[in-house]
Scaffold this motif. Structure first.
Motif, PDB file in Angstrom:
ATOM      1  N   ASP A 333       3.668  -5.021  40.417  1.00  0.00           N
ATOM      2  CA  ASP A 333       3.535  -5.072  38.960  1.00  0.00           C
ATOM      3  C   ASP A 333       4.065  -6.367  38.367  1.00  0.00           C
ATOM      4  N   LEU A 334       4.865  -7.104  39.132  1.00  0.00           N
ATOM      5  CA  LEU A 334       5.578  -8.257  38.597  1.00  0.00           C
ATOM      6  C   LEU A 334       4.692  -9.498  38.512  1.00  0.00           C
ATOM      7  N   TYR A 335       4.959 -10.320  37.542  1.00  0.00           N
ATOM      8  CA  TYR A 335       4.247 -11.595  37.405  1.00  0.00           C
ATOM      9  C   TYR A 335       4.808 -12.565  38.436  1.00  0.00           C
ATOM     10  N   ASP A 336       3.931 -13.143  39.245  1.00  0.00           N
ATOM     11  CA  ASP A 336       4.329 -14.047  40.336  1.00  0.00           C
ATOM     12  C   ASP A 336       5.305 -13.373  41.302  1.00  0.00           C
ATOM     13  N   GLY A 337       5.271 -12.046  41.344  1.00  0.00           N
ATOM     14  CA  GLY A 337       6.132 -11.316  42.258  1.00  0.00           C
ATOM     15  C   GLY A 337       7.604 -11.352  41.890  1.00  0.00           C
ATOM     16  N   ARG A 338       7.951 -11.805  40.644  1.00  0.00           N
ATOM     17  CA  ARG A 338       9.375 -11.965  40.312  1.00  0.00           C
ATOM     18  C   ARG A 338       9.742 -11.650  38.863  1.00  0.00           C
ATOM     19  N   ASP A 339       8.776 -11.703  37.947  1.00  0.00           N
ATOM     20  CA  ASP A 339       9.087 -11.589  36.525  1.00  0.00           C
ATOM     21  C   ASP A 339       8.442 -10.364  35.895  1.00  0.00           C
ATOM     22  N   LEU A 340       9.020  -9.915  34.787  1.00  0.00           N
ATOM     23  CA  LEU A 340       8.360  -8.920  33.951  1.00  0.00           C
ATOM     24  C   LEU A 340       7.033  -9.503  33.474  1.00  0.00           C
ATOM     25  N   LYS A 341       5.955  -8.787  33.751  1.00  0.00           N
ATOM     26  CA  LYS A 341       4.623  -9.285  33.405  1.00  0.00           C
ATOM     27  C   LYS A 341       4.389  -9.148  31.904  1.00  0.00           C
ATOM     28  N   PRO A 342       4.022 -10.239  31.213  1.00  0.00           N
ATOM     29  CA  PRO A 342       3.728 -10.123  29.787  1.00  0.00           C
ATOM     30  C   PRO A 342       2.392  -9.418  29.560  1.00  0.00           C
ATOM     31  N   THR A 343       2.412  -8.418  28.690  1.00  0.00           N
ATOM     32  CA  THR A 343       1.189  -7.685  28.362  1.00  0.00           C
ATOM     33  C   THR A 343       0.854  -7.756  26.875  1.00  0.00           C
ATOM     34  N   THR A 344       1.767  -8.298  26.072  1.00  0.00           N
ATOM     35  CA  THR A 344       1.538  -8.447  24.638  1.00  0.00           C
ATOM     36  C   THR A 344       1.849  -9.874  24.230  1.00  0.00           C
ATOM     37  N   SER A 345       0.995 -10.443  23.403  1.00  0.00           N
ATOM     38  CA  SER A 345       1.186 -11.814  22.930  1.00  0.00           C
ATOM     39  C   SER A 345       2.277 -11.867  21.869  1.00  0.00           C
ATOM     40  N   LEU A 346       3.278 -12.720  22.090  1.00  0.00           N
ATOM     41  CA  LEU A 346       4.304 -12.920  21.068  1.00  0.00           C
ATOM     42  C   LEU A 346       3.685 -13.538  19.815  1.00  0.00           C
ATOM     43  N   ASP A 347       2.676 -14.373  19.989  1.00  0.00           N
ATOM     44  CA  ASP A 347       1.963 -14.943  18.841  1.00  0.00           C
ATOM     45  C   ASP A 347       1.364 -13.837  17.974  1.00  0.00           C
ATOM     46  N   ALA A 348       0.831 -12.803  18.624  1.00  0.00           N
ATOM     47  CA  ALA A 348       0.232 -11.691  17.883  1.00  0.00           C
ATOM     48  C   ALA A 348       1.287 -10.928  17.092  1.00  0.00           C
ATOM     49  N   VAL A 349       2.480 -10.803  17.668  1.00  0.00           N
ATOM     50  CA  VAL A 349       3.583 -10.146  16.968  1.00  0.00           C
ATOM     51  C   VAL A 349       3.977 -10.963  15.739  1.00  0.00           C
ATOM     52  N   ILE A 350       4.133 -12.276  15.924  1.00  0.00           N
ATOM     53  CA  ILE A 350       4.530 -13.152  14.825  1.00  0.00           C
ATOM     54  C   ILE A 350       3.495 -13.127  13.708  1.00  0.00           C
ATOM     55  N   ALA A 351       2.227 -13.290  14.067  1.00  0.00           N
ATOM     56  CA  ALA A 351       1.161 -13.313  13.057  1.00  0.00           C
ATOM     57  C   ALA A 351       1.094 -11.990  12.298  1.00  0.00           C
ATOM     58  N   GLY A 352       1.216 -10.880  13.023  1.00  0.00           N
ATOM     59  CA  GLY A 352       1.154  -9.574  12.375  1.00  0.00           C
ATOM     60  C   GLY A 352       2.323  -9.331  11.445  1.00  0.00           C
ATOM     61  N   ALA A 353       3.529  -9.686  11.884  1.00  0.00           N
ATOM     62  CA  ALA A 353       4.714  -9.449  11.068  1.00  0.00           C
ATOM     63  C   ALA A 353       4.773 -10.380   9.863  1.00  0.00           C
ATOM     64  N   ALA A 354       4.504 -11.671  10.081  1.00  0.00           N
ATOM     65  CA  ALA A 354       4.581 -12.639   8.989  1.00  0.00           C
ATOM     66  C   ALA A 354       3.496 -12.389   7.951  1.00  0.00           C
ATOM     67  N   GLY A 355       2.282 -12.133   8.414  1.00  0.00           N
ATOM     68  CA  GLY A 355       1.182 -11.893   7.489  1.00  0.00           C
ATOM     69  C   GLY A 355       1.418 -10.666   6.629  1.00  0.00           C
ATOM     70  N   ALA A 356       1.840  -9.563   7.265  1.00  0.00           N
ATOM     71  CA  ALA A 356       2.060  -8.330   6.518  1.00  0.00           C
ATOM     72  C   ALA A 356       3.234  -8.451   5.557  1.00  0.00           C
ATOM     73  N   THR A 357       4.246  -9.214   5.931  1.00  0.00           N
ATOM     74  CA  THR A 357       5.405  -9.391   5.056  1.00  0.00           C
ATOM     75  C   THR A 357       4.988  -9.949   3.703  1.00  0.00           C
ATOM     76  N   PHE A 358       4.098 -10.938   3.721  1.00  0.00           N
ATOM     77  CA  PHE A 358       3.710 -11.613   2.478  1.00  0.00           C
ATOM     78  C   PHE A 358       2.350 -11.175   1.944  1.00  0.00           C
ATOM     79  N   GLY A 359       1.799 -10.108   2.516  1.00  0.00           N
ATOM     80  CA  GLY A 359       0.534  -9.591   2.022  1.00  0.00           C
ATOM     81  C   GLY A 359      -0.631 -10.538   2.256  1.00  0.00           C
ATOM     82  N   LEU A 360      -0.565 -11.343   3.330  1.00  0.00           N
ATOM     83  CA  LEU A 360      -1.630 -12.281   3.656  1.00  0.00           C
ATOM     84  C   LEU A 360      -2.655 -11.614   4.572  1.00  0.00           C
ATOM     85  N   ASP A 361      -3.864 -12.121   4.532  1.00  0.00           N
ATOM     86  CA  ASP A 361      -4.879 -11.621   5.462  1.00  0.00           C
ATOM     87  C   ASP A 361      -4.406 -11.895   6.893  1.00  0.00           C
TER      88      ASP A 361
END
Length: 385
Positions: A333-361
């Motif tokens: 399950d590990l990324y490169d056999g050593r790391d927690l594999k990322p399954t969610t984009s941090l960019d998507a989290v930032i865009a969703g949180a920042a946009g919703a905070t200020f009522g932006l599309d």
């Protein structure tokens, strides 16, 4: 040889002694239309998401971590799978009040393990290091009406995330002794009618007033109180960034991470208390450049990894949840056999949180903040309307 101190130099030194180091040209405290606040707390050094939001029910966790594994009996249970590190007591209370949520197995598009490159990608919102020359937080300010947005960094210099076309400010406590009030009054009278230096002095004094007693100290509680002092004002900034360091735990991780998280928890508590009713309109994002290895190393720590955890807190957050597509920690399950594999984009989290905070599309926000990252789809439902 004796030289005369210029009026401008004297003004700078006096303002610093007053407890206000304004690294940007000035802080202009204009009225703003939005009553929402957005705070980005960066964890420089690659914070260990696996020991912050602990997957205690994952069978491979204890085996990989060995003595570094957080004891499930001391951790703060969030649900049947995850628990918080025991040092995050205040954060756990926010979670119980549905004012905190966590997104696990997140990462930026960066997949190498250099702190400098990883932080550059995190702060610029690019897909590769040094591809983008301004910061996503500055671009967020630009999405709001020009006369209705302010941003401030609580750091000696403006961090990369806040650099760009829109002028922002930075504030840091001064190491110089505080100037007597009588001196400050006299300097104010001296420059009262100076078209150039008068407004600059007034801005410095306004910043000093907002900083209050916390302006001269840099302990975690004072930093939180300092930020709250600015953000709580009706004519203060609406967007802020706070830098934290020391998250690179290659050795002696248990004690070091515990201290780091306790400091973060203390700072967030002071921020929430200092904001008072404004906390209900606030979103705080805590994120790091990448995570750490799933397995412990030979020196009582962990090495540079990939996936980590993002934390969202504030009265505006639709909390009480742990989100993400958990990948597991078995060898396959590990990324490169050593790391927690990322399954969610941090960019998507930032865009969703920042946009919703200020009522932006949300899609417009994602396109503006992460134009160099194809197909960034903002994560919705993070912040209440």
């Amino acid at each position: 040889m004796k030289t005369m101190m210029s009026r401008r130099h004297f003004l700078t030194v006096s303002a610093a002694g007053a407890g206000a180091m304004l690294v940007a040209p000035r802080i202009a405290f204009a009225n703003v239309a939005t009553d929402r606040r957005f705070v980005f707390v960066i964890q420089r050094g690659a914070a260990d998401g696996l020991n912050i939001v602990v997957p205690y029910a994952e069978p491979a966790y204890a085996t990989l971590r060995g003595p570094l594994a957080i004891d499930a009996s001391t951790a703060l249970k969030l649900d049947g799978t995850f628990a918080l590190h025991p040092s995050l007591a205040q954060t756990a209370r926010l979670y119980e009040a549905k004012q905190a949520l966590f997104v696990h197995a997140v990462a930026t598009p960066y997949r190498d393990r250099s702190h400098f490159d990883g932080q550059n990608v995190l702060e610029t919102g690019g897909s590769a290091p040094y591809q983008t020359h301004d910061g996503w937080l500055n671009r967020l300010v630009a999405l709001l009406p020009a006369s209705r947005a302010q941003a401030i960094a609580f750091a000696p210099t403006v961090p990369m995330a806040l650099r760009g076309k829109v002028e922002v400010a930075s504030y840091a406590p001064s190491a110089l002794p505080a100037a007597p009030d009588d001196l400050l009054l006299r300097v104010g009278q001296l420059y009262e009618h100076d078209a150039q230096l008068g407004p600059l002095w007034a801005s410095a004094m306004a910043a000093r007033g907002m900083a209050g007693e916390a302006g001269a100290r840099q302990d975690p509680a004072s930093v939180g109180k300092l930020a709250a002092g600015f953000l709580a004002h009706d004519d203060g900034p609406r967007i802020a960034m706070i830098e934290t360091g020391g998250w690179d735990t290659h050795s002696a991780q248990n004690a070091r991470l515990s201290n780091q998280l306790k400091a973060l928890d203390t700072m967030l508590k002071a921020l929430a208390e200092g904001l008072g009713p404004v906390w209900d309109k606030t979103t705080v994002l805590v994120a790091t450049e990448f995570g750490r290895t799933a397995a412990a190393n030979g020196t009582g720590g962990t090495d540079h990894g990939t996936g980590s955890v993002a934390m969202l807190m504030g009265g505006a957050v639709a909390g009480g949840r742990v989100l993400g597509d958990w990948p597991g920690l078995r060898t396959g399950d590990l990324y490169d056999g050593r790391d927690l594999k990322p399954t969610t984009s941090l960019d998507a989290v930032i865009a969703g949180a920042a946009g919703a905070t200020f009522g932006l599309d949300p899609h417009r926000t994602a396109a503006a903040l992460f134009a160099g990252v194809a197909g960034t789809k903002p994560l919705d439902g993070l912040v209440s309307a």
